[in-house]
Scaffold this motif. Structure first.
Motif, short mmCIF file in Angstrom:
data_model
loop_
_atom_site.label_atom_id
_atom_site.label_comp_id
_atom_site.label_asym_id
_atom_site.label_seq_id
_atom_site.Cartn_x
_atom_site.Cartn_y
_atom_site.Cartn_z
N ASP A 1 45.99 25.75 42.71
CA ASP A 1 45.21 25.68 43.50
C ASP A 1 45.07 23.95 43.56
O ASP A 1 44.33 23.21 44.43
N VAL A 2 44.99 23.85 42.33
CA VAL A 2 44.36 22.20 41.84
C VAL A 2 45.85 21.07 41.01
O VAL A 2 45.88 22.31 40.15
N VAL A 3 45.68 20.32 41.13
CA VAL A 3 46.97 19.10 40.20
C VAL A 3 46.09 18.71 39.37
O VAL A 3 45.31 17.36 40.23
N PHE A 4 46.04 18.17 38.43
CA PHE A 4 45.02 17.69 37.44
C PHE A 4 46.37 16.09 37.24
O PHE A 4 47.49 15.75 36.42
N ALA A 5 46.24 14.66 37.52
CA ALA A 5 46.88 14.08 36.95
C ALA A 5 47.05 12.97 36.73
O ALA A 5 45.93 11.84 37.15
N ASP A 6 46.89 12.72 34.86
CA ASP A 6 46.40 11.55 34.39
C ASP A 6 47.31 10.16 34.63
O ASP A 6 48.35 10.61 33.52
N GLU A 7 47.37 9.47 35.14
CA GLU A 7 48.29 7.95 35.35
C GLU A 7 49.71 8.32 35.39
O GLU A 7 50.22 8.44 34.59
N PRO A 8 49.64 10.01 36.47
CA PRO A 8 51.51 10.09 36.93
C PRO A 8 52.00 9.17 37.20
O PRO A 8 53.36 9.38 37.27
N THR A 9 51.68 8.49 37.14
CA THR A 9 52.56 6.38 37.52
C THR A 9 53.06 5.48 36.75
O THR A 9 53.25 4.61 36.78
N GLY A 10 51.85 6.10 35.25
CA GLY A 10 51.96 4.45 35.09
C GLY A 10 52.48 4.30 33.69
O GLY A 10 52.28 2.83 33.55
N ALA A 11 53.92 4.34 34.17
CA ALA A 11 54.84 4.40 33.15
C ALA A 11 55.81 3.92 33.86
O ALA A 11 57.57 3.69 33.34
N LEU A 12 56.05 3.98 35.35
CA LEU A 12 56.80 3.46 36.15
C LEU A 12 57.01 2.19 36.20
O LEU A 12 55.72 1.22 36.59
N ASP A 13 57.61 1.41 37.27
CA ASP A 13 58.22 0.40 38.08
C ASP A 13 57.41 0.47 39.04
O ASP A 13 57.28 1.81 39.32
N SER A 14 57.13 -0.53 39.60
CA SER A 14 55.85 -0.09 40.90
C SER A 14 57.19 0.24 42.35
O SER A 14 56.47 1.41 43.02
N THR A 15 58.43 0.43 42.40
CA THR A 15 59.44 0.94 42.79
C THR A 15 59.47 2.01 42.87
O THR A 15 58.72 3.50 43.29
N ASN A 16 59.32 3.08 41.71
CA ASN A 16 59.66 4.24 41.43
C ASN A 16 57.64 5.39 41.74
O ASN A 16 57.84 6.14 41.73
N ALA A 17 57.30 4.44 41.31
CA ALA A 17 55.59 4.80 40.74
C ALA A 17 56.01 5.03 42.50
O ALA A 17 55.31 6.08 42.57
N ALA A 18 55.83 4.23 43.48
CA ALA A 18 55.37 4.51 45.23
C ALA A 18 55.99 5.64 45.39
O ALA A 18 55.84 6.61 46.63
N ALA A 19 57.61 5.97 45.04
CA ALA A 19 58.29 7.13 45.49
C ALA A 19 57.95 8.48 44.55
O ALA A 19 57.43 8.76 45.67
#
Length: 219
Positions: free
Chosen positions: A160-178
């Motif tokens: 029902d719910v996903v909790f995401a704690d800085e889910p892209t914080g360890a990625l570069d900007s290109t990977n983070a967006a994708a």
């Protein structure tokens, strides 16, 4: 849409330090909500209160009309395993398992047999572009690939719910967006609500609703 998750007047104290101060929060079914704030603002503490990992010092958190503080430890564990999903900054994958086994883990823990659990995991991983990597070990993955596996694990049981704690914080900007775009598209397609805590305004732009947290105060 009806609210599925609600916090009312939530305080969280660590000794004399007030990490969360009187937070009110509402999440509707299928909604993506972002909580923005700098490091130490209290946003992760709030996230773990919402997910039933931490018990508020004061105030209430309710999910699907049940107050979390009224549930037993076993009931909370079942809730987190079956109706919630989690994505962490560094994925937190199990290195001894393959990509497919990591993604299937929530289903296996819920008692589902191996074949259907792996089939479901393969379907979700395929939507995230990971079909060719099902038997890889996580040590052989890039950061973006690892986070896609973490996303698949969080969504495979259609929570029902996903909790995401800085889910892209360890990625570069290109990977983070994708990764973020793939994550939220898949969540929206299956009607899963998402709470994202982030320090990145770009990430928050993907959300339907946005909150800001400063020194434990949520606005």
């Amino acid at each position: 849409m009806n609210a599925i998750l609600r916090a009312e007047g939530v305080d969280l104290l660590y000794g004399t330090h007030q990490a969360v101060n009187g937070a009110d929060f509402t999440l509707r079914r299928g909604e993506v909500a972002a909580v923005m704030g700098s490091s130490g603002s209290g946003k992760s503490s709030l996230l773990y209160c919402l997910a039933g990992v931490l018990a508020p010092t004061r105030g209430t958190v309710s999910f699907d009309r049940a107050t979390l503080s009224s549930l037993t430890d076993d009931e909370l564990s079942t809730l987190r395993r079956e109706r919630f999903g989690f994505v962490f900054q560094y994925g937190e994958l199990l290195p001894e398992l393959t990509v497919e086994e990591n993604a299937a883990l929530p289903l296996r823990l819920a008692g589902q047999r191996k074949a259907p659990a792996h089939a479901a995991a393969g379907e979700v991983l395929g939507r995230l572009g990971m079909t060719e990597l099902l038997q890889r070990r996580t040590s052989q993955l890039s950061g973006g690939q690892s986070q896609r596996v973490a996303v698949a694990r969080a969504l495979v049981h259609r929570p029902d719910v996903v909790f995401a704690d800085e889910p892209t914080g360890a990625l570069d900007s290109t990977n983070a967006a994708a990764v973020l775009e793939e994550f939220l598209k898949l969540a929206r397609d299956q009607g899963t609500a998402v709470v994202i805590v982030t320090h990145d305004a770009t990430v928050a732009e993907y959300a339907d609703s946005r909150y800001t947290m400063t020194d434990g105060n949520l606005k």
